[in-house]
Design a protein around this motif. Structure first.
Motif, PDB file in Angstrom:
ATOM      1  N   ARG A  86      42.615  53.680  37.977  1.00 37.80           N
ATOM      2  CA  ARG A  86      43.643  52.734  37.380  1.00 37.80           C
ATOM      3  C   ARG A  86      42.964  51.551  36.862  1.00 37.80           C
ATOM      4  NH1 ARG A  86      48.318  53.212  39.288  1.00 37.80           N
ATOM      5  NH2 ARG A  86      48.141  55.133  38.161  1.00 37.80           N
ATOM      6  N   GLU A  87      42.721  50.277  38.090  1.00 38.31           N
ATOM      7  CA  GLU A  87      42.272  49.378  37.983  1.00 38.31           C
ATOM      8  C   GLU A  87      40.448  48.956  37.611  1.00 38.31           C
ATOM      9  OE1 GLU A  87      42.740  46.925  41.511  1.00 38.31           O
ATOM     10  OE2 GLU A  87      43.502  48.111  42.213  1.00 38.31           O
ATOM     11  N   ALA A  88      40.414  50.242  37.395  1.00 43.20           N
ATOM     12  CA  ALA A  88      38.474  50.818  37.084  1.00 43.20           C
ATOM     13  C   ALA A  88      38.743  50.489  35.592  1.00 43.20           C
ATOM     14  CB  ALA A  88      37.510  51.888  37.742  1.00 43.20           C
ATOM     15  N   VAL A  89      39.665  50.993  35.046  1.00 45.99           N
ATOM     16  CA  VAL A  89      40.636  51.397  33.965  1.00 45.99           C
ATOM     17  C   VAL A  89      39.944  50.220  32.780  1.00 45.99           C
ATOM     18  CG1 VAL A  89      41.749  52.704  31.512  1.00 45.99           C
ATOM     19  CG2 VAL A  89      40.780  54.069  34.122  1.00 45.99           C
ATOM     20  N   GLN A  90      41.275  49.833  33.958  1.00 40.12           N
ATOM     21  CA  GLN A  90      41.751  48.608  33.195  1.00 40.12           C
ATOM     22  C   GLN A  90      40.603  47.268  32.894  1.00 40.12           C
ATOM     23  OE1 GLN A  90      45.047  48.044  31.915  1.00 40.12           O
ATOM     24  NE2 GLN A  90      44.120  45.724  31.246  1.00 40.12           N
ATOM     25  N   SER A  91      40.081  47.508  33.635  1.00 33.56           N
ATOM     26  CA  SER A  91      38.134  46.229  33.809  1.00 33.56           C
ATOM     27  C   SER A  91      38.179  46.643  32.711  1.00 33.56           C
ATOM     28  CB  SER A  91      37.674  46.621  35.605  1.00 33.56           C
ATOM     29  OG  SER A  91      36.825  45.239  34.802  1.00 33.56           O
ATOM     30  N   LEU A  92      37.864  47.619  31.665  1.00 33.27           N
ATOM     31  CA  LEU A  92      36.996  48.120  30.995  1.00 33.27           C
ATOM     32  C   LEU A  92      37.635  48.062  29.634  1.00 33.27           C
ATOM     33  CD1 LEU A  92      34.956  51.476  32.667  1.00 33.27           C
ATOM     34  CD2 LEU A  92      34.341  49.091  31.992  1.00 33.27           C
TER      35      LEU A  92
END
Length: 241
Positions: A61-67
């Motif tokens: 979730r955090e990785a996706v939000q970063s992108l």
């Protein structure tokens, strides 16, 4: 007496997890930039990505939000997460163009496309010529059939092909990162110009014949019509305001 040991900052304690997030971000970014997920495509769910990367859903979730923040991905409520752009530059350009006046976007297009047409006329290859002729014929057919979606797609591909025929890698990269954001601008433009005003055949002929001056003139001509119309609309709105 020994000095007391200070507590480690929280950022140091979370370094291992942050590193894991960075790894997932890089995997997802690579999947996007290398075309594994195309622009407009929905990516796997957080659960699926968690299984694929061997990490927790929170990490995903955090990785996706970063992108999402970087402009590569877009969350759509109730639908999922979609690829918005193939690079951070394209994402940034998309956001800027989305909030820009039509007139400003047209002026940027004119600056890039006129120079590209001039270069293309001097540098086009046999393969470039074949592609341009195929695309302009498809564009004309789509207009005759009234197929707006196909017309927009062919129009964007045609302008991109002219830029690619310039064989200037920096110009191509700049335009490729802009063209993703131009779909709606093109859609408005092709409905504004009547079929008798332009079909791009003169532009393609100039490039094919190697006439750099004519290519630049033709590239500017239809954009100048659009710019003039946008300028008049802007003046009218400002007068009404």
């Amino acid at each position: 007496m020994s000095a007391p040991v200070s507590e480690a900052p929280s950022s140091l304690r979370s370094a291992r997890r942050a590193g894991l997030i960075d790894q997932v971000i890089e995997q997802l970014r690579t999947q996007i930039t290398e075309g594994g997920w195309a622009v407009g495509e929905r990516i796997p769910t957080e659960t699926e990505l968690s299984q694929l990367t061997g990490t927790s859903r929170n990490t995903v979730r955090e990785a996706v939000q970063s992108l999402v923040h970087a402009g590569l991905l877009e969350r759509r409520q109730g639908s999922g997460t979609y690829v918005l752009a193939a690079s951070e530059l394209a994402g940034a350009v998309s956001r800027r163009v989305a909030n820009a006046r039509r007139l400003d976007v047209l002026e940027v297009r004119r600056t890039l496309e006129v120079g590209a047409a001039r270069l293309a006329a001097s540098r086009r290859t046999t393969a470039d010529v074949a592609l341009l002729q195929e695309l302009v014929a498809g564009r004309q057919a789509a207009r005759r059939l009234g197929d707006l979606d196909e017309l927009v797609e062919r129009d964007v591909r045609l302008h991109r092909a002219i830029v690619q025929a310039s064989h200037n890698p920096v110009l191509i990269d700049l335009y490729d990162n802009l063209v993703v954001a131009l779909q709606e601008n093109v859609r408005v433009n092709v409905t504004y110009i009547s079929p008798d005003d332009e079909d791009h055949s003169a532009l393609v002929d100039a490039v094919v014949n190697g006439d750099a001056d004519a290519a630049a003139t033709e590239a500017a001509a239809f954009l100048d019509i659009l710019i003039e119309g946008s300028d008049q609309e802007l003046d009218l709105r400002e007068a009404e305001g």
